[in-house]
Enzyme design. Sequence first.
Site, PDB file in Angstrom:
ATOM      1  N   LYS A  14      -2.060 -14.133   5.152  1.00  0.00           N
ATOM      2  CA  LYS A  14      -2.928 -14.773   4.156  1.00  0.00           C
ATOM      3  C   LYS A  14      -2.143 -15.198   2.916  1.00  0.00           C
ATOM      4  CE  LYS A  14      -5.754 -11.221   3.741  1.00  0.00           C
ATOM      5  NZ  LYS A  14      -5.217 -10.207   4.658  1.00  0.00           N
ATOM      6  N   ARG A  89     -14.066  -8.288   1.067  1.00  0.00           N
ATOM      7  CA  ARG A  89     -13.630  -7.352   2.100  1.00  0.00           C
ATOM      8  C   ARG A  89     -14.763  -6.456   2.582  1.00  0.00           C
ATOM      9  NH1 ARG A  89      -7.771  -7.200   0.783  1.00  0.00           N
ATOM     10  NH2 ARG A  89      -6.691  -5.705   2.082  1.00  0.00           N
ATOM     11  N   ARG A 128       7.873  -6.177   6.305  1.00  0.00           N
ATOM     12  CA  ARG A 128       7.582  -6.540   4.913  1.00  0.00           C
ATOM     13  C   ARG A 128       7.888  -5.375   3.974  1.00  0.00           C
ATOM     14  NH1 ARG A 128       1.573  -8.699   3.513  1.00  0.00           N
ATOM     15  NH2 ARG A 128       1.064  -6.567   3.003  1.00  0.00           N
ATOM     16  N   ARG A 134       6.411  -2.388  -1.472  1.00  0.00           N
ATOM     17  CA  ARG A 134       5.048  -1.845  -1.435  1.00  0.00           C
ATOM     18  C   ARG A 134       5.008  -0.588  -0.581  1.00  0.00           C
ATOM     19  NH1 ARG A 134       0.522  -6.328  -0.271  1.00  0.00           N
ATOM     20  NH2 ARG A 134      -0.497  -4.412   0.420  1.00  0.00           N
ATOM     21  N   ARG A 146      -5.251   1.229   6.967  1.00  0.00           N
ATOM     22  CA  ARG A 146      -5.724  -0.050   6.403  1.00  0.00           C
ATOM     23  C   ARG A 146      -6.364  -0.914   7.481  1.00  0.00           C
ATOM     24  NH1 ARG A 146      -0.204  -1.410   4.202  1.00  0.00           N
ATOM     25  NH2 ARG A 146      -0.920  -3.499   3.702  1.00  0.00           N
TER      26      ARG A 146
HETATM   27  P1  ADP Z   1      -3.126  -6.198   2.593  1.00  0.00           P
HETATM   28  O1  ADP Z   1      -3.949  -7.395   2.979  1.00  0.00           O
HETATM   29  O2  ADP Z   1      -1.741  -6.243   3.142  1.00  0.00           O
HETATM   30  O3  ADP Z   1      -3.817  -4.877   2.840  1.00  0.00           O
HETATM   31  P2  ADP Z   1      -3.774  -6.508  -0.214  1.00  0.00           P
HETATM   32  O4  ADP Z   1      -2.776  -6.770  -1.271  1.00  0.00           O
HETATM   33  O5  ADP Z   1      -4.797  -7.526   0.053  1.00  0.00           O
HETATM   34  O6  ADP Z   1      -2.884  -6.229   1.063  1.00  0.00           O
HETATM   35  O7  ADP Z   1      -4.529  -5.127  -0.526  1.00  0.00           O
HETATM   36  C1  ADP Z   1      -3.862  -3.932  -0.856  1.00  0.00           C
HETATM   37  C2  ADP Z   1      -4.895  -2.827  -1.156  1.00  0.00           C
HETATM   38  O8  ADP Z   1      -5.661  -3.202  -2.306  1.00  0.00           O
HETATM   39  C3  ADP Z   1      -5.916  -2.562  -0.069  1.00  0.00           C
HETATM   40  O9  ADP Z   1      -5.456  -1.645   0.895  1.00  0.00           O
HETATM   41  C4  ADP Z   1      -7.095  -2.016  -0.889  1.00  0.00           C
HETATM   42  O10 ADP Z   1      -6.908  -0.653  -1.222  1.00  0.00           O
HETATM   43  C5  ADP Z   1      -7.022  -2.797  -2.175  1.00  0.00           C
HETATM   44  N1  ADP Z   1      -7.876  -4.032  -2.151  1.00  0.00           N
HETATM   45  C6  ADP Z   1      -7.440  -5.319  -2.190  1.00  0.00           C
HETATM   46  N2  ADP Z   1      -8.471  -6.184  -2.157  1.00  0.00           N
HETATM   47  C7  ADP Z   1      -9.601  -5.430  -2.089  1.00  0.00           C
HETATM   48  C8  ADP Z   1     -10.987  -5.718  -2.017  1.00  0.00           C
HETATM   49  N3  ADP Z   1     -11.451  -6.983  -1.993  1.00  0.00           N
HETATM   50  N4  ADP Z   1     -11.861  -4.687  -1.955  1.00  0.00           N
HETATM   51  C9  ADP Z   1     -11.430  -3.421  -1.985  1.00  0.00           C
HETATM   52  N5  ADP Z   1     -10.144  -3.060  -2.036  1.00  0.00           N
HETATM   53  C10 ADP Z   1      -9.220  -4.041  -2.102  1.00  0.00           C
END
Ligand code: ADP
Length: 190
Positions: A14, A89, A128, A134, A146
Amino acid sequence: MQNIVLFGPPGAGKGTQSQKLIDKYGFVHLSTGDLLRAEIAAGTALGLEAKQLMDKGILVPDEVVVGMIDNKIKSNPDAKGFIFDGFPRTVAQAESLDKMMSQNNIKINGMIALVVDEEELTKRLLVRGQTSGRADDQNEELIRKRVQEYNSKTMPVADYYTGQGKYSAIDGIGEIDEIFTGICAVIDQF
Ligand code: ADP
């Protein structure tokens, strides 16, 4: 104005595809993951609270991310369009997004889902993790958690957009440019 939800599990690509879409269409990128990491880096109370959950691979509360997105929409009144990455999400987040959009007299044109299987996702995230710094990309158990969160809480968001006739799926395995061409073809039909 076009507003797009880019959807898919962690590691689906994404972020990579968002960057290319910004370059081509001039969208404003709204990534809740990036916004949360910025809060952590700034050492805010919100960031400290979010970090505890993110370090466990668990979603942060809906009201936290909805509040951040609301601020960003309001502070970009002249945007050509928004690309939502990693948001919504949960179905509750999707409902809140629809409300925020209609309050601003705009709408979501469609959701584009990047489809990638779990084995490939785990491989990509571990790679990654070697360069992203991260912590949540460096531990296989955390990656599985996740993906589990995604399967239980986030997958239903696809049904939400299907119900609105706004869902399109793209194969997320292949050349980055080929996947990008597929995404653009969908956007150009909106
Ligand atoms: P990835 O898609 O690789 O998991 P992100 O950077 O999108 O990475 O998200 C990292 C973390 O941030 C998630 O595991 C979650 O804990 C939190 N997070 C991100 N976006 C949301 C969201 N829309 N709702 C709830 N938690 C979120």
